[in-house]
Design an enzyme around this catalytic site. Sequence first.
Site, PDB file in Angstrom:
ATOM      1  N   THR A   2       0.350 -17.236   4.583  1.00  0.00           N
ATOM      2  CA  THR A   2      -1.157 -16.769   4.423  1.00  0.00           C
ATOM      3  C   THR A   2      -1.526 -16.920   2.978  1.00  0.00           C
ATOM      4  OG1 THR A   2      -0.984 -15.385   6.445  1.00  0.00           O
ATOM      5  CG2 THR A   2      -2.736 -15.059   4.823  1.00  0.00           C
ATOM      6  N   SER A  60      -6.053 -17.470   9.059  1.00  0.00           N
ATOM      7  CA  SER A  60      -5.424 -18.023  10.240  1.00  0.00           C
ATOM      8  C   SER A  60      -5.666 -19.507  10.267  1.00  0.00           C
ATOM      9  CB  SER A  60      -6.500 -17.375  11.261  1.00  0.00           C
ATOM     10  OG  SER A  60      -6.220 -16.125  11.568  1.00  0.00           O
ATOM     11  N   ARG A  69      -1.628  23.278  25.379  1.00  0.00           N
ATOM     12  CA  ARG A  69      -2.745  23.808  24.748  1.00  0.00           C
ATOM     13  C   ARG A  69      -3.604  24.367  26.154  1.00  0.00           C
ATOM     14  NH1 ARG A  69      -6.771  25.666  22.314  1.00  0.00           N
ATOM     15  NH2 ARG A  69      -8.016  24.723  20.795  1.00  0.00           N
ATOM     16  N   GLY A 110      -7.842  18.663  15.992  1.00  0.00           N
ATOM     17  CA  GLY A 110      -7.442  18.848  14.779  1.00  0.00           C
ATOM     18  C   GLY A 110      -5.933  18.753  14.670  1.00  0.00           C
ATOM     19  N   THR A 143      -4.263  -7.897  13.585  1.00  0.00           N
ATOM     20  CA  THR A 143      -4.547  -9.062  12.943  1.00  0.00           C
ATOM     21  C   THR A 143      -3.417  -9.838  12.305  1.00  0.00           C
ATOM     22  OG1 THR A 143      -4.957  -7.587  11.006  1.00  0.00           O
ATOM     23  CG2 THR A 143      -6.908  -8.351  12.285  1.00  0.00           C
ATOM     24  N   GLU A 199       0.549 -11.546  12.324  1.00  0.00           N
ATOM     25  CA  GLU A 199       1.023 -12.578  13.345  1.00  0.00           C
ATOM     26  C   GLU A 199       0.032 -13.206  14.022  1.00  0.00           C
ATOM     27  OE1 GLU A 199       4.114 -13.428  13.145  1.00  0.00           O
ATOM     28  OE2 GLU A 199       4.960 -11.712  11.946  1.00  0.00           O
TER      29      GLU A 199
END
Length: 596
Positions: free
Chosen positions: A290, A296, A461, A545, A566, A568
């Site tokens: 790259t 690309s 919870r 939270g 994004t 490979e």
Amino acid sequence: MNKLSREVLPELSAEALSFIPLFYIAWSDTVLSPSEMAFIHRKLDSYAFLNQTDKEYLLKQTNPLTPPPTEVFHQWKSLLQRAAKQLPDKQKINLVELGVEMAYQGTGKQLKKDLDHPQVLEALVDIRSALGLNRESEQLVSVLLKDEKTMAESGRAAFDAEKLKSILDGRTEEVKDRMRQLLRDPVFSVSFIPDKETHRGLVLERLRKLARQGLSGYSFPVDYGGTERISDYLAVFEMLGYNDLSLAIKFGVQYGLFGGAIMQLGTEWHHRTFLPGMIKGDLLGCFAMTETSHGSNVKNLETTAHYNHADKTLTIHTPRLEAGKEYIGNALHAHYAVVFAQLIVNGTGHGVNAIVVQLRDKEGKLMPGIRVEDNGYKMGLNGVDNGRIWFDHVQVPVRNLLDKYAQIKDDGSFDSPIKNQSKRFFTMLGALVTGRIAVGLLGNNASKKALTNALRYAMRRRQFAPKDGMKETLIIDYPSHQKRLFPLLAKTYAYSCALDDLALEYVSEDERDHRRIETLAAGVKAKASWHTSRTFQECREACGGKGYLSENSLSSLKADTDIFTTFEGDNTVLMQLVAKGVLTNFKQSFHDDGYM
């Protein structure tokens, strides 16, 4: 029945009450479907032993478009728990027996003895069968009817977890079990490390420990220190998804991208020279493809490799700042790089080819003409030493050209077994296929970890009580919470199976299947990594939270996996590649069938 029961349930007959356990487990197990309910409705309407109030109530509670309200659902559970306490353990998981006991407690009638309705018991069996509630489904009762303390103490699923594990692990179960055991070692303990240099050093140390375990050689030939078990390599990479993802990515760069390029694009001299040290973790490498201005768009990279026939060398050069190699993993540690550059021989361009270039000497000092900069802190994966690389007329021997598909002959001419430059380019990019499959596997395993955390949290919870003075409700019991997590859980299982099948197909592929595998790898990687991003966002929100705290790992994993969409290959570009492949095959089918 107490007052609270009658506020939720109308005055139902014993016969009607006996159906409640079936409907409760059906909704709990999400096995209801419109076709099943159409059958149930016909049956309920035909039963003479049900009065009009019974029928109206039961029909209302078995409409797949309008599931039972939360208060009704929890009231059913309360009644089931009360009835279960009166039954021996073996009868608790029998939904018919549970329904009979519930009917007795609700009305005081002994359904089996006082009522001459053998058709009621037959009806219960018929409805159970129609709902698909077989023995395995009925065992869900043993979990749903336990109180929270008992469930926490037992920690046991209502199904054979080992059998499910074996199915998911498939043919690589042995190596996956080995990885589970290895990753329990304190040396691989995961913790939040704010300083990137400390994190990088720890990741490098762990990478070499994996190499010393022999895990780095699975995809390489025995002659160079490997074991030629590509399936096991993918399994190791996949299992690292349960650990520090920085370690997984560095492992993938070293042994998948750098090592894979040497293996797949090089020939015997390259294999013998670089693979043994690389497998041991002594020789570190990176994959320099790259560029800043050409992400690309690999085909139009600007880095050049000019052949000099006089001294039989290649001159690697970065023509401008924006042509520097960008976001290169292992850039700060690597001794060598596989550099992709425009090969120019006798003034003629021969497209993008790969050349091995030394970046550092044994002491780690940069070689002349090499410039490397740290990419700095990132959103995630700060244990990976990403950097930028520039080359200022760096000369390397011509034999450093990875020459499986591109050779420079003794007379200085260029030759290739693949004459078409475009076809040769895409053949060389086949080195990325393994990486795309591996990224999909890695991200999907991280999704499993996120869902495990979110579901465990939901089982503990509590939030809001149905009535004043009552115990608050577990958030997993809210249909809205189930709708958030259960579809993601199902898709994660689906992607696990799809990726496993793809990996098997890749390992056993023949030459005819190569383009098909590339298309599948691009599509599945894109869809699976998008799923990973969505899963982490939903799991983080589902934990409130708590999910935002570093100690619970969701925040760091969410940041680490975000890049998967994004690298490979950008997912949008990959899906366009898939579309092109599908349309090309469609067009070719007309030629094959003689229509055009």
